[in-house]
Scaffold this motif. Structure first.
Motif, PDB file in Angstrom:
ATOM      1  N   ARG A 104      14.523  13.076   3.870  1.00  0.00           N
ATOM      2  CA  ARG A 104      13.776  12.128   4.703  1.00  0.00           C
ATOM      3  C   ARG A 104      12.754  11.410   3.827  1.00  0.00           C
ATOM      4  O   ARG A 104      12.393  11.911   2.754  1.00  0.00           O
ATOM      5  N   PRO A 105      12.274  10.253   4.250  1.00  0.00           N
ATOM      6  CA  PRO A 105      11.289   9.524   3.440  1.00  0.00           C
ATOM      7  C   PRO A 105       9.964  10.282   3.353  1.00  0.00           C
ATOM      8  O   PRO A 105       9.589  11.008   4.281  1.00  0.00           O
ATOM      9  N   HIS A 106       9.288  10.121   2.232  1.00  0.00           N
ATOM     10  CA  HIS A 106       7.957  10.695   2.041  1.00  0.00           C
ATOM     11  C   HIS A 106       7.021   9.595   1.539  1.00  0.00           C
ATOM     12  O   HIS A 106       7.424   8.732   0.760  1.00  0.00           O
ATOM     13  N   LEU A 107       5.776   9.666   1.962  1.00  0.00           N
ATOM     14  CA  LEU A 107       4.758   8.700   1.569  1.00  0.00           C
ATOM     15  C   LEU A 107       3.713   9.403   0.709  1.00  0.00           C
ATOM     16  O   LEU A 107       3.202  10.462   1.076  1.00  0.00           O
ATOM     17  N   ILE A 121       8.803  -0.899   3.646  1.00  0.00           N
ATOM     18  CA  ILE A 121       9.577  -1.578   2.600  1.00  0.00           C
ATOM     19  C   ILE A 121       9.708  -3.063   2.927  1.00  0.00           C
ATOM     20  O   ILE A 121       9.517  -3.926   2.064  1.00  0.00           O
ATOM     21  N   THR A 122      10.028  -3.350   4.181  1.00  0.00           N
ATOM     22  CA  THR A 122      10.173  -4.746   4.596  1.00  0.00           C
ATOM     23  C   THR A 122       8.877  -5.518   4.410  1.00  0.00           C
ATOM     24  O   THR A 122       8.870  -6.644   3.888  1.00  0.00           O
ATOM     25  N   GLU A 123       7.778  -4.916   4.817  1.00  0.00           N
ATOM     26  CA  GLU A 123       6.476  -5.564   4.663  1.00  0.00           C
ATOM     27  C   GLU A 123       6.142  -5.793   3.190  1.00  0.00           C
ATOM     28  O   GLU A 123       5.628  -6.850   2.811  1.00  0.00           O
ATOM     29  N   ASP A 134      12.004   4.819  10.452  1.00  0.00           N
ATOM     30  CA  ASP A 134      11.516   3.530  10.970  1.00  0.00           C
ATOM     31  C   ASP A 134      10.259   3.082  10.235  1.00  0.00           C
ATOM     32  O   ASP A 134      10.125   1.913   9.841  1.00  0.00           O
ATOM     33  N   GLU A 135       9.331   4.013  10.027  1.00  0.00           N
ATOM     34  CA  GLU A 135       8.100   3.665   9.313  1.00  0.00           C
ATOM     35  C   GLU A 135       8.413   3.289   7.866  1.00  0.00           C
ATOM     36  O   GLU A 135       7.848   2.330   7.323  1.00  0.00           O
ATOM     37  N   ALA A 136       9.311   4.033   7.243  1.00  0.00           N
ATOM     38  CA  ALA A 136       9.662   3.749   5.849  1.00  0.00           C
ATOM     39  C   ALA A 136      10.278   2.366   5.721  1.00  0.00           C
ATOM     40  O   ALA A 136       9.899   1.590   4.819  1.00  0.00           O
TER      41      ALA A 136
END
Length: 359
Positions: free
Chosen positions: A61-64, A86-88, A80-82
């Motif tokens: 899973r993604p990690h921040l 990335i898009t932003e 979704d947050e990841a």
């Protein structure tokens, strides 16, 4: 349940697989006979894929990052947050610095045609991102083989059984491309000699009739000394070179200073063994040379590969089953990777990945 599959790794063997499933989970991966070269066995890397899929250390899973770079402090976030982040980030970079401020950085060790340069390339082409020159591996060898022989296919694994002498130069089939080994064994069982050039005493080098432990970065002078001897001893196939080669006279001129003694002093190889090596190669027919990627890993790597791959031409080893050389045969298949991308290549700047720290 057993499903047929294929290996996704960037490897010349192209193995066919049998994947065993239980309740939707992969429980075992083995080789099949769909690809005759696979012969029902595969390397340990792929055989242990289930451990990678379901191992406790897999990042699934993604990690921040929570602290400063290098702190190793991360917290899981949702997909979704990841994707939103990335898009932003993409949008901000494009607005502030232009689309070419984005560079997709990757290479192909764990990727094959199925998982690289398909929809990922489509995305970055549509964004107008900078293009990546994948030069960390095979750039010198690719340029050399293309310039010398075009997209001519090299000797296929099964044809090694027809050879009376096999040279393995800068490759370690015990670790990668393992399906060449049975064909080498079969050829040796029929009487073929095995010559190895490698800085290390690899498993294949231990079995070789002659092993030249070349100092890394000196393959070029070793090969040139062999070319010099082929010309000076009358073993060069001048008729073949006249009909099929350009500028062979220049090659002969460049090789002339490289005596066995001078090459031995630089390469660390015994001059008498260098002479024995090239005599065996010159006198054997058919003779095949398996050139690996080890010798390109230095500043004169392209020249080294060019000198090594000139040997079968100078010695006249083409035209027989089991004679010639093997490098990469991927270019001979004519695979249209752009068909999967379905988006034209852009004219964005191209960045050499070996210089990424300078950008």
């Amino acid at each position: 349940m057993i499903k047929e599959s294929l290996c996704p790794l960037d490897c010349p063997d192209g193995c066919s697989l049998e994947v065993e499933l239980e309740k939707g989970r992969v429980t075992r991966i083995g080789g099949s006979h769909r690809n005759k070269v696979t012969q029902g066995f595969i390397c340990a890397k792929v055989r242990r894929f289930p451990e990678m899929l379901y191992g406790k250390d897999r990042v699934d899973r993604p990690h921040l990052r929570q602290g400063p770079k290098g702190s190793g402090e991360y917290a899981p976030i949702s997909w979704d947050e990841a994707l939103d982040r990335i898009t932003e980030s993409f949008q901000t970079s494009i607005k502030t610095h232009g689309a070419q401020s984005i560079l997709p950085l990757s290479y192909g060790g764990s990727n094959g045609f199925l998982s690289q340069d398909t929809t990922d390339a489509r995305l970055f082409r549509r964004l107008g991102a900078s293009r990546l020159a994948r030069t960390v591996c095979a750039a010198p060898t690719g340029a050399v083989t293309g310039g010398m022989y075009g997209k001519m296919p090299g000797v296929a694994y099964p044809d090694y059984e027809a050879a009376n002498l096999i040279v393995v130069w800068g490759a370690n089939p015990n670790a990668t491309g393992i399906h060449l080994l049975p064909y080498i064994k079969n050829a040796r069982d029929k009487g073929a000699k095995l010559l190895v050039v490698d800085p290390r005493e690899t498993p294949l080098a231990k079995l070789a009739d002659l092993h030249l432990p070349v100092i890394p970065g000196t393959d070029v002078v070793l090969a040139l000394s062999m070319i010099r001897w082929l010309y000076s001893s009358g073993k060069a196939d001048l008729e073949f070179l006249k009909r099929h080669a350009l500028h062979s006279e220049e090659l002969q001129k460049r090789a002339e200073p490289w005596t066995f003694e001078r090459a031995g002093e630089i390469s660390g190889c015994d001059p008498k063994q260098i002479e024995e090596f090239v005599r065996l190669y010159a006198d054997a027919s058919p003779a095949v040379l398996r050139c690996g990627w080890g010798l390109e890993r230095n500043r004169n790597g392209g020249s080294a590969v060019a000198a090594v791959l000139a040997l079968p031409a100078v010695a006249g080893k083409f035209g027989l089953r089991g004679g010639g050389y093997t490098m990469s045969n991927s270019g001979a298949w004519g695979v249209d990777t752009d068909a999967a991308v379905a988006e034209p290549e852009t004219r964005a700047r191209e960045i050499n990945m070996n210089k990424i720290g300078e950008v």
